[in-house]
Design a protein around this motif. Sequence first.
Motif, PDB file in Angstrom:
ATOM      1  N   ARG A 108      -3.047   4.996   0.432  1.00 39.62           N
ATOM      2  CA  ARG A 108      -2.488   3.748  -0.757  1.00 39.62           C
ATOM      3  C   ARG A 108      -2.403   2.909  -0.072  1.00 39.62           C
ATOM      4  O   ARG A 108      -2.592   1.397  -0.932  1.00 39.62           O
ATOM      5  N   VAL A 109      -1.978   2.478   1.282  1.00 39.28           N
ATOM      6  CA  VAL A 109      -1.975   0.820   1.793  1.00 39.28           C
ATOM      7  C   VAL A 109      -2.992   0.639   2.408  1.00 39.28           C
ATOM      8  O   VAL A 109      -3.876   1.214   3.031  1.00 39.28           O
ATOM      9  N   GLU A 154      -2.272  -2.924  -3.531  1.00 42.86           N
ATOM     10  CA  GLU A 154      -2.660  -0.794  -3.859  1.00 42.86           C
ATOM     11  C   GLU A 154      -3.420  -1.080  -4.768  1.00 42.86           C
ATOM     12  O   GLU A 154      -4.633  -0.030  -4.737  1.00 42.86           O
TER      13      GLU A 154
END
Length: 214
Positions: A100-101, A208
């Motif tokens: 996600r990051v 993101e």
Amino acid sequence: MAENGFATGIAVDRPADHVLRLTIDRPPVNAIDSAAQRELTAQLRSAHDDTSVRAVVLTGAGTHFCGGADLREEQSIERDAVGGCLTGVGELLDAIRSHRVPVVAAIEGAAHGGGLEVALACDLRIGSTSCAFAAAGVNVGLVANFRALSQAIGDARARHLLLTGWTCRGEQAFDWGLVTELVESDRLADRSIEIAERIASRAPLSVETTKDCL
């Protein structure tokens, strides 16, 4: 398993707000076995679901990033278990790429074989002047690294590394785009955290979504 996964040689800490750091600590060269692969994957998946994490730093303890797969384990593995090991490597690389990051690799010393694949899966790669990259498949009778390496540095340079097993170091690694920034060894940890902190301070959903689009 010990707290923070350290029994498998994976240390976990929070060096700054919203920043998670995963450190491979398996002397002498931080080669990873199947247990370490599983632990890294589990920690990455856990961080994926933890919205307090906005950036991840992946690094190695001591003087090396990751020397690849633990050949002692590979030599002892039975043939029918090879597929499971390859699946484990694929799951680890996917956990980095699809995180996600952003994942920032802080690379000191060797990133060889599977270690190079792990580094290539990260979003940013910060190297020390002692960093050393080798697509070591032809050196040990394996095939690896071809797609991600070609995407990172271009076909001709990837072929040079893949077909010779040559090690690309320091300034050459920077010139070829294997790392986006080169710093002295004593600055590597601080610089990687600085970059992760900057990412973590940006608008989270924008970061993101940008990573997802890339």
